[in-house]
Design an enzyme around this catalytic site. Sequence first.
Site, mmCIF file in Angstrom:
data_model
loop_
_atom_site.group_PDB
_atom_site.id
_atom_site.type_symbol
_atom_site.label_atom_id
_atom_site.label_comp_id
_atom_site.label_asym_id
_atom_site.label_seq_id
_atom_site.Cartn_x
_atom_site.Cartn_y
_atom_site.Cartn_z
ATOM 1 N N LYS A 22 0.076 -14.036 8.198
ATOM 2 C CA LYS A 22 0.837 -14.816 9.177
ATOM 3 C C LYS A 22 1.481 -16.027 8.501
ATOM 4 C CE LYS A 22 -0.994 -14.740 13.216
ATOM 5 N NZ LYS A 22 -2.169 -14.961 14.052
ATOM 6 N N ARG A 92 -4.164 -20.968 14.681
ATOM 7 C CA ARG A 92 -4.296 -19.508 14.679
ATOM 8 C C ARG A 92 -4.786 -19.037 13.326
ATOM 9 N NH1 ARG A 92 1.205 -17.054 16.586
ATOM 10 N NH2 ARG A 92 -0.070 -15.535 17.653
ATOM 11 N N GLY A 101 -6.508 -8.996 17.026
ATOM 12 C CA GLY A 101 -7.599 -9.229 17.967
ATOM 13 C C GLY A 101 -8.907 -9.622 17.320
ATOM 14 N N MET A 103 -9.468 -12.173 15.007
ATOM 15 C CA MET A 103 -9.634 -13.622 14.903
ATOM 16 C C MET A 103 -9.026 -14.271 16.136
ATOM 17 S SD MET A 103 -11.025 -14.138 12.029
ATOM 18 C CE MET A 103 -11.468 -13.030 10.729
ATOM 19 N N ARG A 336 5.382 -9.458 11.356
ATOM 20 C CA ARG A 336 4.563 -8.728 10.380
ATOM 21 C C ARG A 336 5.002 -7.271 10.421
ATOM 22 N NH1 ARG A 336 -1.036 -9.067 13.863
ATOM 23 N NH2 ARG A 336 -0.253 -7.992 15.673
ATOM 24 N N HIS A 454 -4.068 -5.620 23.890
ATOM 25 C CA HIS A 454 -5.096 -5.419 22.870
ATOM 26 C C HIS A 454 -5.466 -3.942 22.766
ATOM 27 C CE1 HIS A 454 -9.341 -5.179 21.572
ATOM 28 N NE2 HIS A 454 -8.941 -6.065 20.682
ATOM 29 N N SER A 763 -18.183 18.421 -12.111
ATOM 30 C CA SER A 763 -17.684 18.007 -10.801
ATOM 31 C C SER A 763 -18.641 16.920 -10.305
ATOM 32 C CB SER A 763 -17.668 19.199 -9.851
ATOM 33 O OG SER A 763 -17.267 18.767 -8.583
ATOM 34 N N CYS A 830 -16.369 16.202 -5.913
ATOM 35 C CA CYS A 830 -16.495 17.028 -4.713
ATOM 36 C C CYS A 830 -17.411 16.387 -3.674
ATOM 37 C CB CYS A 830 -16.960 18.429 -5.060
ATOM 38 S SG CYS A 830 -18.611 18.467 -5.765
ATOM 39 N N TYR A 850 -8.905 16.709 -10.570
ATOM 40 C CA TYR A 850 -8.737 17.051 -9.156
ATOM 41 C C TYR A 850 -9.740 16.314 -8.276
ATOM 42 C CZ TYR A 850 -12.869 20.085 -9.509
ATOM 43 O OH TYR A 850 -14.134 20.538 -9.685
HETATM 44 C C1 PEP Z 1 -22.801 15.878 -3.650
HETATM 45 O O1 PEP Z 1 -23.985 15.634 -3.827
HETATM 46 O O2 PEP Z 1 -21.906 15.028 -3.760
HETATM 47 C C2 PEP Z 1 -22.373 17.228 -3.278
HETATM 48 C C3 PEP Z 1 -21.101 17.513 -3.150
HETATM 49 O O3 PEP Z 1 -23.328 18.119 -2.984
HETATM 50 P P1 PEP Z 1 -24.135 18.159 -1.595
HETATM 51 O O4 PEP Z 1 -23.460 17.243 -0.658
HETATM 52 O O5 PEP Z 1 -24.104 19.568 -1.167
HETATM 53 O O6 PEP Z 1 -25.489 17.696 -2.013
#
Ligand code: PEP
Length: 875
Positions: A22, A92, A101, A103, A336, A454, A763, A830, A850
């Site tokens: 702001k 403000r 909303g 603050m 804003r 709000h 992974s 993962c 990935y």
């Molecule tokens: C993990 O531990 O991040 C994972 C992907 O395996 P799980 O959640 O199946 O333990």
Amino acid sequence: MMKWVYLFEEGRASMRNLLGGKGANLAEMTHLGLPIPHGFTISTEACMDYFKYDNQIREEIITQVFDALKKIEEYQNKKFGDNENPLLVSVRSGARASMPGMMDTVLNLGLNDIAVEGIAKKSGNRRFAYDSYRRFIQMFSDVVMGLEKSKFEHVLSKIKKEKGYEFDSELTELDLVEVVKEFKKLYLENIKSSFPQNPKEQLLFAIEAVFRSWNNDRAIFYRRLNDIPSEWGTAVNIQAMVFGNMGNTSGTGVAFTRNPATGKKELYGEYLINAQGEDVVAGIRTPSRITAMEQDLPDCYKEFIRLSNILENHYRDMQDMEFTIESGKLYFLQTRNGKRTAKAALEIACDMVEEGMITKEEAILRVEAKSLDQLLHPNFDEVALNEAVLLGCALPASPGAGTGRVYFNAKDAKDAHKRGEKVILVRHETSPEDIEGMHISEGILTVNGGMTSHAAVVARGMGTCCISGCKDLEINEETKVMTIKGYTIKEGDYISLDGTTGKFYLGFVKTNPAKIEGNFSKIMSWADEQRTMEIRTNADTVKDVMIAYDFGAQGIGLCRSEHMFFNENRLLPMRKMILSRNEEERVKALSELLEFQRLDYIQIYEVMKGLPVTIRLIDPPLHEFLPKEEKDFKILSQEMNISLEDIKNQCLNLEEVNPMMGHRGCRLCVTYPEIARMQARAIIEAAIIVNKKLNCNIIPEIMIPLVGELKEFSFVKKICDEEILKVFKEQEYHIAYKIGTMIEIPRAAVLADEIAKEAEFFSFGTNDLTQMSFGLSRDDAAKFLDAYYKNNIYDSDPFQRLDTHGVGKLIEMAIKLGRMSRPNIHLGICGEHGGDPSSIEFVNGLGLDYVSCSPYRVPIARLAAAQAAIKLKNK
Ligand code: PEP
Ligand code: MG
């Protein structure tokens, strides 16, 4: 001496971290020559200083505040604390990121029993003076002293009822004098001291209250929801008052340069004649559409259009502006970048590229990745909707479909949500206290308020559907009943809200999955051109794999093979396998599972059409699979020809005190190698079948879970290699395959160089890696983490947002070590964090190949990965 206070003319938009959003924008608008009431900003650093010095504003900061105030006095030709010509100010908050909303604001500060008469005399409008004073007493008491607003509303309603008025604007000068008297009495009764009459004291109290509000429960909750660190602090803006409550050529409003719900290029907003700022946002009176201003105050309207165009062109983004008109003169109080729905964000970003206002890269950065979730939400089934009983229609404040049971306050809604119910929150109007209740609701319905109330602003930000301003609805909060059109709906009854049309219906209305159309694909294709990481999915059923494929997944990063056995006809052989008393029984149960597994993998490979598929060997925390009900024990006893008692005893023996650290992951294959044999066979046999059938080249990736030691990995890998060789010999056919591991035990991260000698890919299983690094149970932490947020120990849930500081360091170390042994090691993530935008940005910086996430988060990950790549490039 450090500079703590900045006049608006000393700031710029680029000083957002120091001045808050702001303050920085007020400064920027001042430079642009817009009509901004004079003022200054106390920096965010002063807020953190206040906390550092045990909640004290230090003398040097106070001195700078009053020096700046002197300047404002000069500009305005008024004096703060004067009895005849007093300068009144607004106080403000304004954090770096906008927190609507969260603050609080105090207006008309500087008024007291004497100054109010001074203002009355000077303005020639005693009604206005007392209207301002009563507003000030209420806001100060609420924001600074924590005295609930509703107590004041109650007094006001009582007086209005006695006089037979509907609107506040009908209150006369004498009524308002009476209101002020009653308000002060209320203050004295509750606070046990008189309402403070010294303006300097008022100001310091108010500044402190803004600082303190940075750490109130609502702010902490909002920060966690929006990844805002607790160290940022909030700035305080102090600005000369302009008055929208001076009569019928005065007013106040909120407007957006484009429609924040749909993205359409049109001025969108509302305003109230003869009112002050909070009236519009608080939703107590239902305002008029901004276009009505064209008739009411045509010159102001023209000027407003001109200036709002200047602002949008300057910021090159849709603006959300607050303004006040004082006796026909327009002032801007805030601008804003406006919050918007995901649909609007896509529309606006694409339109602005077409208009030549922004680049494609900027367009990608403009769409909040998490918000795409909203587009993936279901819509009402047309047929079911036509048959449903229409209860009413009000303002379509936030789009989407929500169906659930009615609750009339945030606490009841939260309790019901904890019981597993889907909830619709119905309120007269929402306030910041309701934020948690709103967050867990499927939809929000309010009696009062407009499109910028709000409820509307917050719901749009959350992507929750919302209908506001339903005047026909009567709520009795005490009996927990609402009535409309002769229907009585009790707490716990179902209703359905269509936030896109503003219509709501009796009962449960069926929904259909989301349809993704239009600009979504355009932005996604731009994102795909930018990102450097692949997006894979965590999926283990054909249905999920298909969804993920349609959302653009480029492979499967985690197929949790044990999840394939949750299905009823597979659970039995799985249980037989777990409870086998010897190898012979186990091999028999496994041969049943092999058939299922092979079939599953064939189907999955077929959907993925040659894209990479990582299948994780079984990792069942055993407790998830053991029978719990008598009927299941009986079935097992018959099937396995073992007495009921023996079966129960065996289950008892298998029970573990700490199953998450127990007999799971690769440990299972170490004890029962035949499991790894069966799975490796199924994975490879299925790949051979599909490669032959589709003439493709699937290279299965076999992933060994929960490895903490190279020898453990080698042991399981050897079993797999041997079995796969057998398959090749039997079939006289050979395919390529890879065997890698999850890095999810801290020891594996520390010894990644050793493990990478044999593992072809890593992974990062950040669910377990977080669990085991923190020593925090994944299943139990939620029960006590609230205390950690409240005390600013953690800003966010480390299971949702990667702890880059600690767990991130382990990942960084594992990557470095892994690459030392195997420079081209393929790397992914993962754990749940693979679908969280801020975590994606972090791992992109580490150079992962990935991220893998659940199917519905694939579009979010695609966009987040593109944003991360752009940010990294522009660094
Ligand atoms: C993990 O531990 O991040 C994972 C992907 O395996 P799980 O959640 O199946 O333990
Ligand atoms: Mg794991």
